[in-house]
Design a protein around this motif. Structure first.
Motif, PDB file in Angstrom:
ATOM      1  N   VAL A   1       0.842  -1.204   0.000  1.00 10.15           N
ATOM      2  CA  VAL A   1       0.000   0.000   0.000  1.00 10.15           C
ATOM      3  C   VAL A   1       0.867   1.240   0.000  1.00 10.15           C
ATOM      4  CG1 VAL A   1      -1.661   1.318   1.350  1.00 10.15           C
ATOM      5  CG2 VAL A   1      -1.930  -1.153   1.120  1.00 10.15           C
TER       6      VAL A   1
ATOM      7  N   ILE B   1       2.606   1.772  -3.392  1.00 11.70           N
ATOM      8  CA  ILE B   1       1.705   2.225  -4.462  1.00 11.70           C
ATOM      9  C   ILE B   1       1.323   3.680  -4.238  1.00 11.70           C
ATOM     10  CG2 ILE B   1      -0.586   1.931  -5.480  1.00 11.70           C
ATOM     11  CD1 ILE B   1      -0.334  -1.054  -4.869  1.00 11.70           C
ATOM     12  N   LEU B   2       0.906   3.971  -3.008  1.00 10.09           N
ATOM     13  CA  LEU B   2       0.510   5.354  -2.713  1.00 10.09           C
ATOM     14  C   LEU B   2       1.688   6.295  -2.900  1.00 10.09           C
ATOM     15  CD1 LEU B   2      -1.838   5.027   0.400  1.00 10.09           C
ATOM     16  CD2 LEU B   2      -2.424   5.608  -1.963  1.00 10.09           C
TER      17      LEU B   2
ATOM     18  N   TYR C   1       4.208   5.973  -4.877  1.00 10.88           N
ATOM     19  CA  TYR C   1       4.464   6.193  -6.292  1.00 10.88           C
ATOM     20  C   TYR C   1       3.457   7.162  -6.882  1.00 10.88           C
ATOM     21  CZ  TYR C   1       4.165   5.388 -11.293  1.00 10.88           C
ATOM     22  OH  TYR C   1       4.077   5.577 -12.639  1.00 10.88           O
ATOM     23  N   LEU C   2       2.152   6.911  -6.573  1.00 12.64           N
ATOM     24  CA  LEU C   2       1.103   7.704  -7.205  1.00 12.64           C
ATOM     25  C   LEU C   2       1.129   9.157  -6.727  1.00 12.64           C
ATOM     26  CD1 LEU C   2      -1.915   5.239  -7.253  1.00 12.64           C
ATOM     27  CD2 LEU C   2      -0.648   6.139  -9.201  1.00 12.64           C
ATOM     28  N   LEU C   3       1.436   9.346  -5.455  1.00 15.89           N
ATOM     29  CA  LEU C   3       1.352  10.694  -4.920  1.00 15.89           C
ATOM     30  C   LEU C   3       2.613  11.496  -5.178  1.00 15.89           C
ATOM     31  CD1 LEU C   3      -0.427   9.899  -1.529  1.00 15.89           C
ATOM     32  CD2 LEU C   3      -1.428  10.555  -3.725  1.00 15.89           C
TER      33      LEU C   3
ATOM     34  N   LYS D   1       4.880  10.977  -7.760  1.00 16.87           N
ATOM     35  CA  LYS D   1       5.455  11.001  -9.123  1.00 16.87           C
ATOM     36  C   LYS D   1       5.252  12.349  -9.804  1.00 16.87           C
ATOM     37  CE  LYS D   1       1.478   9.310 -11.661  1.00 16.87           C
ATOM     38  NZ  LYS D   1       1.132  10.049 -12.821  1.00 16.87           N
TER      39      LYS D   1
ATOM     40  N   LEU E   1      -5.524  13.883  -6.642  1.00 12.13           N
ATOM     41  CA  LEU E   1      -4.725  13.110  -5.692  1.00 12.13           C
ATOM     42  C   LEU E   1      -5.583  12.204  -4.841  1.00 12.13           C
ATOM     43  CD1 LEU E   1      -1.798  15.242  -4.253  1.00 12.13           C
ATOM     44  CD2 LEU E   1      -1.719  13.129  -5.566  1.00 12.13           C
TER      45      LEU E   1
ATOM     46  N   VAL F   1      -5.893  -2.245  -3.915  1.00  6.75           N
ATOM     47  CA  VAL F   1      -5.289  -3.141  -2.924  1.00  6.75           C
ATOM     48  C   VAL F   1      -6.290  -4.214  -2.500  1.00  6.75           C
ATOM     49  CG1 VAL F   1      -4.398  -3.274  -0.566  1.00  6.75           C
ATOM     50  CG2 VAL F   1      -3.668  -1.420  -2.086  1.00  6.75           C
TER      51      VAL F   1
END
Lengths: 704, 479
Positions: free
Chosen positions: A694, A697-698, A700-702, A704, B201, B212
């Motif tokens: 988690v 992933i978060l 990376y997404l937040l 990048k 976001l 997930v």
């Protein structure tokens, strides 16, 4: 088959493909249904197929004469179209090809009919009736192939027929492949077939070279196209090469010096085969080829002279051998070679009409002679059979095989057969007189025309006349010898006393042939010159010769003298049983040479065959096996390859490639174990793993 | 509730009612005759499947847009019902043999399927969550149903704990999305994102957390840790159902949510999916090599196959390929379901009462003693590897085509390399069956035999005529 055209024009040129398809149909019919048919039916089908072919040939001759002998080409199918080579299956109907068609199918049909009777007894004497059908299948195939040969419009199509008849010849010489000529178990006949085939291969090789040169130089194999460009650009070297190569083919197929050796052996085939293929038709294919290529031969005199000399030498040479032979068919075989020599000499000198004329008359009387000889042989066989079974009274197969070997074809076993076989005797006489060139039989006119041409062209072709005249003298002599030995004197064996005449199915065709042998000269009698005028349409520059009493007189006198001498030697004091030939004493080693065919076969054996065998042995054992296989293959290639393979296998494959693969596998395995060990079974670790996922992933997404 | 609402959920309603009634009816069925319950459950599934198929080609939105009936849901629900039937088929003799035959076993499977079907039809995040719980809770119970066996209990509790943990992320994700867009309905979420009203976001974070949750359900790395333990510990018949059913449901939800609610953030999500797919394929296949227990090996195998399907899904970022990606994915699910049930049926055939017979070495000699069963097992192993003539190959073919068209060359390469690795452990089973001496004991039970036999035939035959099946999968589009 183009029937509408036939109806429209009133002519029959459209029927020409039937020349090939009738015999093929007869062959197929017998192949498919023959198994359940009687001998008579099989023979009738085959004869009918051949007879229909003759009918077509007659119709073509009629059509041709009605259209003033103009050339007709009948297209049947596209054949080979590759680059420059554009050949179709086209039939060529002109006066020359029609003469050949008539002779082949006419004589062929008579021989088919004769063979019904002959083969019936032949298969009986040899205890194998199943071969009756096979014989006629081959015979029909031969007719078809011969028709392709004479009707082809290109050298290649001619060659197809050329090879086809060669195949049939091979098959029929070795027809009794498991016997020899005396009927014992042996491979002699098969070997005779092989010999014929191989000798012909040598000739065919020459023919092929001629074709390659032709195509290379003229860019075509079609007759007219070749002759056309040859006349425009007469390059003597090339044309000499072509004609000489072609001559090699002629010496093979038409049994000329030096390739004639196969023809006497070819007598191993059943007698109708000897008559049809090895006397009347196939062997004249070489003569036909030269006449067909006349425009080429006319361009180079030197080659023509070589051709003429080969023919003349062959004529005399073979005649001398014929004098020393005892087998009735062997005499005729050498006579055939000799007569083919006459024809080749004629066409070599440019006397094309004389050559074709003699070709036709020879077909009549030599077929007659061979078939009569067959009748005699069978007559002897019957006598032999009668004696063998007359005493025992019951058909004991074992007894039949145990008895003494008897040669029904040996003239020394005969004598006085005119009493037992009168019909055959008279038929044989007609043939003999024709062959000997006695007026007014057919052979007289045709042979005379050749001698006349030889005499007229003596300055261009020196020596030919004398050779031919000598050959003509010997011809009369050996035929006289044969007549006295076979038909006169006393019976030299018991068998000869019991010889029996042949049935009408055999003698009637012979009568027709005898008629032709007697009157065949009418084809081209001096004055009318029918054949000359007929062939004028096709062969350029032929003209009727004038009858010369000098030439005719000399040859007739020579023939009569020869017959007279033969009477003195063989007729006045007939040969007794076991007596040696009366010529042996005065001629000595010369006669020994004649008897033994001048040792030509032995010479070929010593000069060609044995060295060839030695070479083959050297190539196969020393070179191929010892050197190539044992040394080069085993030592060099095998060991070298093994060394290389070892190198590639051990250091390269095992050391490098396999090591890499092992290393990769090891890595995978270790990571597998590592991954499994992460699996520790605690839920908290698992939850942590989820959490890490988690966060990543978060993250990376937040971010990048 | 009007007629359209009713019609859109008709199969689910029927099946729910049927399962509830089955619980009551089961009370009156003698303990020795629980087979009757199985047959009734199967009848319910068959009836529902008939209803579902009768709805083929229809599109109905019901309950104010909370659920949808469309080609996709029809296809997936059919596949789910088929899985349910297979699950009952493999369980029928097995649970009797293991002494865990209880009426509620079948009802629980039916309830779980109801949840799965609802998942495929969900059009609202709330429904998705409810469906997720509906399908999960019966599975927790089923995993632990052999309560005399510590391993089974352990599996149940692990599955429950981790399921709840990941379920929490889903709820949190839903909340974030709701916060950002003001709605939980897919259409409105998508509209909101498209118009730019939503906080990107927040939406991304919410989508990631939902991902997930589904990643956990399908066993994607790094949310896969529970899989081997649960698969091994749960009764094998339950494992078989989980492997196929839960995966189908998880993927259908993943596809539905990300294709209809978050199409505009696909470009951002796709790389994450691609990396997860790659990791999943690598971990699943590599870890499988070391396994000596066939159930654990198949657990890792199922992880690996989840990776393959995810790989295709990574291509959904490209709108032109979205439909292809989805049809390739559900086609692969069909192939996997068929092959997987066949494999589990054979595993169950060899499993002994005391839980022995599950080592891969126990398959030695099967080729000699049970040639037909070994042949079927060979077919399944080849299909799982992706070797012709099997459905596995065709499925991989469609998947890889989509991946290559989407320009994910590196991902396709990893897919191919890991397939190569997988050959090692799949073919090892074949090698052991045919080339090692042994006397394996097998249970001959007609429904098991039927299952592996029919699945083997389907695996081969459908691979020879895949076009019609793929055409159906291609037609199963979302509205």
């Amino acid at each position: 088959m183009n029937l509408s055209e036939t109806v429209n024009t009133g002519y029959f040129f459209g029927l020409v493909p039937l020349l090939v398809f009738f015999p093929i149909a007869g062959m197929l019919f017998n192949m498919i249904f023959g198994g359940k048919m009687s001998e008579k039916a099989i023979g009738t089908v085959a004869s009918a197929a051949s007879g229909l072919t003759f009918v077509v040939a007659v119709l073509l001759a009629y059509s041709l004469s009605a259209t003033h002998g103009e050339l007709h080409q009948v297209f049947l199918a596209e054949w080979i179209h590759i680059g420059e080579l554009q050949l179709d299956w086209t039939f060529r109907v002109d006066t020359l090809s029609v003469v050949m068609m008539l002779v082949v199918s006419g004589v062929g049909t008579l021989i088919h009919i004769y063979a019904i009777g002959y083969m019936h007894e032949d298969v009986r004497f040899k205890d194998d009736v199943r071969r009756f059908r096979r014989f006629f299948v081959f015979l029909n195939l031969f007719i078809a192939m011969m028709m392709i040969l004479v009707s082809g419009d290109s050298y290649l199509m001619l060659f197809v027929g050329w090879e086809g008849v060669g195949l049939c010849s091979f098959l029929l010489i070795g027809f009794w492949y498991d016997f020899n000529i005396l009927g014992q178990k042996s491979t002699e006949n098969a070997e005779a077939g092989k010999k014929a085939f191989i000798a012909n291969r040598v000739g065919d090789f020459g023919f092929l070279l001629a074709m390659f040169t032709t195509f290379w130089h003229f860019g075509s194999l079609q007759f007219d196209a070749v002759f056309e460009s040859a006349s425009h650009h007469p390059d003597p070297v090339v044309i000499s090469a072509i004609t000489l190569f072609m001559l090699i083919g002629v010496t093979g197929k038409s049994a000329q010096v030096p390739l004639y050796v196969w023809l006497p052996d070819a007598m191993a085939g059943p007698t109708p085969v000897s008559a049809l293929i090895h006397a009347a038709t196939m062997v004249t294919a070489g003569v036909y080829l030269v006449v067909r290529s006349a425009p080429l031969y006319n361009l180079v005199h030197s080659t023509s002279y070589i051709v003429a000399m080969i023919g003349a030498v062959t004529a005399l040479f073979a005649a001398t051998i014929a004098v020393g032979q005892y087998d009735i068919k062997k005499v005729l075989a050498y006579s055939t070679i000799s007569q083919l020599g006459f024809m080749v000499a004629a066409v070599g000198m440019g006397a094309y009409v004389a050559g074709i004329f003699h070709l036709a008359t020879h077909a009549f009387f030599k077929a007659l002679l061979f078939l009569s000889a067959g009748s005699i042989i069978l007559g002897m066989e019957r006598g032999h059979h009668h004696l063998a079974h007359g005493h025992g009274d019951h058909d004991d197969a074992d007894a039949h095989h145990d008895e003494e070997v008897f040669d029904p074809g040996d003239m020394r076993n005969m004598g006085n057969l005119r009493k037992q076989m009168p019909v055959t005797f008279w038929l044989y006489m007609a043939g003999t007189l024709a062959l000997a060139g006695i007026f007014p039989f057919a052979g007289f006119w045709s042979k005379d025309e050749i001698l006349l041409d030889a005499k007229l062209h003596a300055e261009h072709y020196p020596g030919v006349y004398w050779l031919l005249a000598a050959a003509a003298f010997l011809t009369a002599f050996y035929m006289g010898r044969q007549i006295w030995m076979v038909f006169f004197g006393k019976e030299r064996t018991e068998v000869a006393k019991h010889a029996q005449e042949s049935p009408p199915v055999m003698t009637v065709p012979l009568m027709v042939l005898a008629f032709l042998a007697v009157f065949g000269g009418a084809l081209n009698l001096p004055g009318s010159h029918a054949l000359t005028h007929w062939l004028e349409h096709t062969i350029e520059g032929v003209h009727a010769g004038e009858f010369d009493f000098m030439v005719a007189g000399v040859s007739t006198v020579l023939a009569l003298i020869a017959i007279g001498i033969s009477w003195l030697l063989y007729g006045k004091n007939p040969l007794k049983a076991g007596q040696i030939d009366p010529l042996k004493k005065p001629l000595g080693f010369v006669f020994t040479g004649m008897e033994n065919k001048w040792f030509v076969d032995e010479g070929y054996g010593a000069v060609i065959i044995r060295p060839f065998e030695k070479l083959a042995k050297f190539l196969s054992i020393d070179l191929d096996w010892n050197f190539w296989h044992d040394w080069f293959h085993n030592e060099v290639v095998y060991a070298g390859f093994q060394g290389l393979a070892k190198f590639l296998a051990d250091p390269v494959d095992m050391g490098i490639i396999n090591a890499i693969a092992d290393w990769l596998a090891e890595i995978t395995k270790r990571s597998s174990e590592k991954l499994s060990s992460l699996q520790n079974g605690f839920v908290r670790s698992y939850a942590l793993s989820v959490l890490v996922g988690v966060v990543m992933i978060l993250g990376y997404l937040l971010l990048k | 509730m009007n007629q359209a609402d009713f019609y859109s959920l008709l199969p689910i309603i029927v099946l729910t009612t049927w399962s509830a009634l089955l619980l009551i009816v089961d009370l009156f069925i003698d303990d020795k005759k629980k087979g009757i319950t199985a047959v009734l459950a199967a009848a319910g599934l068959a009836l529902t499947m008939g209803l579902t198929l009768s709805q083929t080609g229809q599109t109905v939105i019901g309950f104010n847009g909370m659920v949808i009936l469309d080609g996709f849901s029809t296809f997936v629900n059919t596949l789910l019902l088929f899985s349910g039937l297979m699950a009952i088929s493999v369980a029928y003799g097995y649970i009797k043999r293991r002494g865990i035959e209880r009426g509620e076993y079948y009802s629980l499977i039916l309830f779980s399927i109801v949840g799965m079907m609802l998942m495929a039809q969900a059009r609202d995040l709330i429904v998705v969550f409810i469906a997720l719980e509906m399908l999960s809770i019966p599975l927790y119970v089923l995993a632990a149903i052999d309560n005399s066996n510590a391993k089974s209990e352990e599996a149940g509790i692990k599955y429950f704990l981790l399921g709840a943990f990941s379920g929490g992320f889903v709820v949190y994700g839903v909340a974030l999305v709701f916060g950002a867009t003001g709605s939980t309905a897919f259409a409105e979420i998508a509209a909101s994102i498209a118009t730019g009203n939503a906080e990107t976001l927040l939406v991304l974070a919410g989508a990631a957390l939902i991902l997930v949750g589904f990643g956990f359900k399908v066993g994607a790395v790094p949310f896969q840790m529970w899989t081997p333990d649960v698969y091994e510990g749960a009764p094998t018949s339950v494992t078989a159902f989980m492997a196929a059913g839960a995966k189908i449901a998880g993927f259908s939800a993943l596809m539905r949510v990300f294709a209809t609610a978050f199409p505009d953030i696909a470009v951002d999500i796709a790389p994450v999916l691609a990396v997860i797919a790659a990791l999943t394929m690598i971990v699943g296949n590599v870890a499988a090599i070391a396994q000596k227990n066939i159930k654990r090996m198949l657990a890792y195998s199922s992880i690996a196959h989840a990776g393959y399907i995810l790989m295709a899904f990574a291509a959904f970022a490209n709108p032109a390929l979205r439909d292809d990606a989805i049809s390739a994915g559900i086609f692969y699910l069909v192939a996997y379901a068929i092959t997987s049930f066949g494999t589990w049926a054979i595993v169950i055939s060899l499993e002994k009462e005391d839980g022995k017979g599950l080592a891969i070495e126990d398959y030695a000699g099967l080729g000699r003693t049970k040639p037909l069963m070994a042949a079927a097992m060979t077919i399944f192993m080849l299909s799982l590897t992706g070797i012709p003539p099997t459905l596995g190959l065709i499925g991989k073919l469609y998947l890889f085509r989509v991946v290559v068209e989407a320009q994910f060359m590196w991902l396709a390469l990893i897919g191919i390399l890991t397939s190569l690795i997988s050959a090692y452990y799949y073919l090892r089973v074949i090698v052991i069956m045919y080339m090692k001496e042994g006397e394996p004991e097998t249970v001959s039970e007609s429904w098991l035999t039927f299952t592996w036999g029919a699945m083997a035939v389907l695996t081969v035959v459908l691979s020879l005529i895949p076009a019609s099946l793929f055409a159906w999968a291609s037609g199963a589009l979302m509205k």
